[in-house]
Design a protein around this motif. Sequence first.
Motif, PDB file in Angstrom:
ATOM      1  N   ALA A  76       0.827  -1.207   0.000  1.00  5.69           N
ATOM      2  CA  ALA A  76       0.000   0.000   0.000  1.00  5.69           C
ATOM      3  C   ALA A  76       0.861   1.256   0.000  1.00  5.69           C
ATOM      4  CB  ALA A  76      -0.936  -0.003   1.202  1.00  5.69           C
ATOM      5  N   ALA A  77       1.944   1.223   0.752  1.00  6.29           N
ATOM      6  CA  ALA A  77       2.848   2.378   0.794  1.00  6.29           C
ATOM      7  C   ALA A  77       3.588   2.533  -0.534  1.00  6.29           C
ATOM      8  CB  ALA A  77       3.834   2.215   1.947  1.00  6.29           C
ATOM      9  N   GLN A  78       4.084   1.423  -1.075  1.00 14.89           N
ATOM     10  CA  GLN A  78       4.842   1.481  -2.328  1.00 14.89           C
ATOM     11  C   GLN A  78       3.983   1.912  -3.509  1.00 14.89           C
ATOM     12  OE1 GLN A  78       6.472  -2.448  -2.710  1.00 14.89           O
ATOM     13  NE2 GLN A  78       7.644  -2.315  -0.804  1.00 14.89           N
ATOM     14  N   ALA A  79       2.713   1.502  -3.510  1.00 14.92           N
ATOM     15  CA  ALA A  79       1.829   1.802  -4.630  1.00 14.92           C
ATOM     16  C   ALA A  79       1.123   3.149  -4.493  1.00 14.92           C
ATOM     17  CB  ALA A  79       0.785   0.691  -4.785  1.00 14.92           C
ATOM     18  N   GLY A  80       1.361   3.845  -3.400  1.00 16.24           N
ATOM     19  CA  GLY A  80       0.750   5.162  -3.198  1.00 16.24           C
ATOM     20  C   GLY A  80      -0.662   5.114  -2.650  1.00 16.24           C
ATOM     21  N   ILE A  81      -1.145   3.929  -2.257  1.00 13.00           N
ATOM     22  CA  ILE A  81      -2.508   3.813  -1.746  1.00 13.00           C
ATOM     23  C   ILE A  81      -2.626   4.514  -0.392  1.00 13.00           C
ATOM     24  CG2 ILE A  81      -4.310   2.212  -1.011  1.00 13.00           C
ATOM     25  CD1 ILE A  81      -3.819   2.251  -4.027  1.00 13.00           C
ATOM     26  N   GLU A  82      -1.619   4.343   0.469  1.00  9.65           N
ATOM     27  CA  GLU A  82      -1.658   5.011   1.778  1.00  9.65           C
ATOM     28  C   GLU A  82      -1.673   6.532   1.617  1.00  9.65           C
ATOM     29  OE1 GLU A  82       1.399   3.812   4.421  1.00  9.65           O
ATOM     30  OE2 GLU A  82       0.504   1.832   4.836  1.00  9.65           O
ATOM     31  N   GLN A  83      -0.883   7.034   0.685  1.00 13.05           N
ATOM     32  CA  GLN A  83      -0.843   8.487   0.476  1.00 13.05           C
ATOM     33  C   GLN A  83      -2.195   9.016   0.013  1.00 13.05           C
ATOM     34  OE1 GLN A  83       1.336   6.189  -0.396  1.00 13.05           O
ATOM     35  NE2 GLN A  83       3.396   7.000  -0.836  1.00 13.05           N
ATOM     36  N   LEU A  84      -2.856   8.290  -0.880  1.00 17.36           N
ATOM     37  CA  LEU A  84      -4.181   8.705  -1.340  1.00 17.36           C
ATOM     38  C   LEU A  84      -5.184   8.673  -0.197  1.00 17.36           C
ATOM     39  CD1 LEU A  84      -4.320   6.914  -4.807  1.00 17.36           C
ATOM     40  CD2 LEU A  84      -4.235   9.385  -4.413  1.00 17.36           C
TER      41      LEU A  84
END
Length: 295
Positions: A76-84
């Motif tokens: 999730a962190a690597q794919a940008g899901i957490e940031q979104l």
Amino acid sequence: MSLSFRNYRSETLSHSHDDFHQIIVSHHGVLDLDVEGAGGEVRGRQIAFVPAGARHAYRAQGMNRFLVIDLDANLAAQAGIEQLWQRAGGGAYLSITHDVRLGELETLLGARPRSRPVLPPDRDVPTTPTLPLFLSPGPSPSKSYNAVSLNHRPPHPPVLAFLADLLRHAGRDGGRRYGANAVGAIPPRLLRVMEWAAARLNEPVSVAQMAQIAALSESALFAAFERYVGCAPMRWLGLTRLDCGRDLLATANNSESIADIARQVGFQDQAAFSRAFSRRFACAPGQFRKQCRQH
């Protein structure tokens, strides 16, 4: 990463999972959820993002079906899901801008590589005979939902794109509760006909009968199903029959033959059931049952 359709039961349970986030999207029904003391609901256009490590309690109200995505926290962190998620407010409950319908979810799952279906750990394995996923079974002492999952290794890009799109257009909802007429909720007359048809899977069911139960014309019934469910009435009924057959096959103490199960869920013979099952789940019924009993 794993995806599963789940129908939850009415008793309250709680747990946490340290290594993955959980995203819960409603197809229909209401899931009462409490995440670290913040109460709210998953229904209609309100989804839940349960962060890894968060203690959460849950129980369902009536007929329900949810898409549950278990997403590895590192991915999730690597794919940008957490940031979104943080950009959308970082809350447990988020409002999305459009209804997520059965047709869309089926398309998402249908885009997966044609790999063998694998059952997740024991917490997901049905321990009692299950009803179709559109019904809400009675309480079970062992768990509060039924599910059969499809694991994706490596994670399938369309799932990450689906999540990114949801979160990109989401906003923090603060856990507020929706009223009975929430946007995106399936109307009572449509729920009534779905429940009626799902209780008669082993009987011939026609569009005319469903329209009569719903007190709609056949054209209005088609329009309502397309709007709120995302597919035509008989397409929904066919999927429900296959879901029920899959659940019966996954039940450890079910010794009925595949032919008997096929008849129970409305197929005239085992061959027709096997063809439809294999097309949908990329696995023959006998092979699926064998895999379930190996886990």
